[in-house]
Enzyme design. Structure first.
Site, mmCIF file in Angstrom:
data_model
loop_
_atom_site.group_PDB
_atom_site.id
_atom_site.type_symbol
_atom_site.label_atom_id
_atom_site.label_comp_id
_atom_site.label_asym_id
_atom_site.label_seq_id
_atom_site.Cartn_x
_atom_site.Cartn_y
_atom_site.Cartn_z
ATOM 1 N N GLY A 46 0.840 -1.188 0.000
ATOM 2 C CA GLY A 46 0.000 0.000 0.000
ATOM 3 C C GLY A 46 0.876 1.240 0.000
ATOM 4 O O GLY A 46 2.014 1.197 0.489
ATOM 5 N N GLN A 51 3.227 9.954 1.001
ATOM 6 C CA GLN A 51 4.512 9.259 1.085
ATOM 7 C C GLN A 51 5.433 9.576 -0.094
ATOM 8 O O GLN A 51 6.639 9.318 -0.019
ATOM 9 C CB GLN A 51 4.300 7.746 1.175
ATOM 10 C CG GLN A 51 3.679 7.299 2.487
ATOM 11 C CD GLN A 51 3.541 5.795 2.538
ATOM 12 O OE1 GLN A 51 2.577 5.250 2.035
ATOM 13 N NE2 GLN A 51 4.509 5.115 3.110
ATOM 14 N N CYS A 95 6.062 0.026 7.507
ATOM 15 C CA CYS A 95 5.706 1.144 6.633
ATOM 16 C C CYS A 95 6.931 1.500 5.791
ATOM 17 O O CYS A 95 8.036 1.579 6.321
ATOM 18 C CB CYS A 95 5.283 2.340 7.485
ATOM 19 S SG CYS A 95 4.829 3.799 6.536
ATOM 20 N N LEU A 96 6.714 1.718 4.501
ATOM 21 C CA LEU A 96 7.836 2.056 3.622
ATOM 22 C C LEU A 96 8.503 3.362 4.050
ATOM 23 O O LEU A 96 9.668 3.588 3.752
ATOM 24 C CB LEU A 96 7.353 2.173 2.165
ATOM 25 C CG LEU A 96 6.831 0.866 1.523
ATOM 26 C CD1 LEU A 96 6.265 1.161 0.138
ATOM 27 C CD2 LEU A 96 7.935 -0.182 1.446
ATOM 28 N N HIS A 137 -4.438 1.909 7.452
ATOM 29 C CA HIS A 137 -3.043 2.380 7.529
ATOM 30 C C HIS A 137 -2.817 3.499 6.503
ATOM 31 O O HIS A 137 -2.239 4.540 6.829
ATOM 32 C CB HIS A 137 -2.097 1.190 7.286
ATOM 33 C CG HIS A 137 -0.636 1.534 7.259
ATOM 34 N ND1 HIS A 137 0.274 1.013 8.156
ATOM 35 C CD2 HIS A 137 0.095 2.335 6.435
ATOM 36 C CE1 HIS A 137 1.485 1.497 7.896
ATOM 37 N NE2 HIS A 137 1.399 2.294 6.834
ATOM 38 N N GLU A 138 -3.311 3.280 5.273
ATOM 39 C CA GLU A 138 -3.081 4.266 4.204
ATOM 40 C C GLU A 138 -3.957 5.517 4.377
ATOM 41 O O GLU A 138 -3.519 6.632 4.086
ATOM 42 C CB GLU A 138 -3.309 3.644 2.826
ATOM 43 C CG GLU A 138 -2.448 2.413 2.509
ATOM 44 C CD GLU A 138 -0.958 2.607 2.737
ATOM 45 O OE1 GLU A 138 -0.461 3.753 2.655
ATOM 46 O OE2 GLU A 138 -0.270 1.606 3.024
ATOM 47 N N HIS A 141 -2.299 7.785 6.659
ATOM 48 C CA HIS A 141 -1.253 8.578 5.982
ATOM 49 C C HIS A 141 -1.836 9.859 5.389
ATOM 50 O O HIS A 141 -1.216 10.919 5.458
ATOM 51 C CB HIS A 141 -0.619 7.780 4.844
ATOM 52 C CG HIS A 141 0.552 6.927 5.252
ATOM 53 N ND1 HIS A 141 1.673 7.431 5.865
ATOM 54 C CD2 HIS A 141 0.779 5.600 5.112
ATOM 55 C CE1 HIS A 141 2.547 6.445 6.091
ATOM 56 N NE2 HIS A 141 2.017 5.322 5.645
HETATM 57 CO CO CO Z 1 2.818 3.407 5.719
#
Ligand code: CO
Length: 185
Positions: A46, A51, A95-96, A137-138, A141
């Site tokens: 995701g 991000q 998380c990236l 989660h997204e 963000h």
């Molecule tokens: Co993340």
């Protein structure tokens, strides 16, 4: 299409609230395509626009390789709104934008969301389990919230060193990033 650098922990853009999209313009189409490319290059499931430094309210998800959701078509989710949440369960998340930090996060088990798809059609979706988790989660963000905000301050302390290292750009990743120190790795 291009792989965009991912902003990492400490970057101010990760704390900003993304703004609703009014139409699927060429700019948005390009952004979405680049986000898919970026997510796949980083082996993510995701990715939210914040991000990659964009404040458009859009996220992409591809969990088609996961056991529980094998073959589920990739999703483009524009202007998501959570209409209801039910139940709760814990699962380890990463998380990236926060490489090498993982911890258990409690989230709703079942959610109903409303959003617009890539064709800007209204969709109302009932999501459970891992899909609900990735969506939450997204969506977080897009509201400037990170998964570590959900863990206790005591547990967060155990990640203090790693978080500092990320902020200082002392990380090893296999995908392009922009760190708070301004260094592109
Ligand atoms: Co993340």
């Amino acid at each position: 299409m291009s792989v965009l650098p991912i902003y990492t922990y400490g970057s101010t853009v990760l704390r900003k609230k993304a703004k609703p999209i009014n139409e699927v313009s060429d700019e948005i189409i390009t952004l979405v395509m680049d986000m898919f490319e970026t997510m796949r290059a980083a082996n993510g499931i995701g990715l939210a626009a914040t991000q990659v430094g964009s404040l458009h309210r859009v996220l992409v998800i591809d969990i088609s390789d996961l056991e529980e959701t094998k073959g589920l078509p990739p999703m483009t989710v524009i202007n998501p709104e959570v209409l209801s949440r039910e139940g709760s369960w814990m699962m380890e998340e990463g998380c990236l934008s926060i490489p090498d930090v993982r911890d258990d996060v409690e989230r709703a088990e079942q959610i109903v969301i409303r959003y617009k798809d890539a064709q800007f059609n209204d969709v109302e979706l009932n999501a459970t389990g891992i899909l609900a988790r990735v969506l939450l989660h997204e969506i977080d963000h897009l509201n400037g919230v990170l998964f570590i905000d959900h863990i206790s301050s005591m547990k967060k302390k155990t990640h203090h060193k790693e978080l500092k290292q990320i902020q200082h750009g002392e990380i090893e990743v296999t995908y392009p990033v922009v760190t708070a120190a301004g260094v592109s790795v």
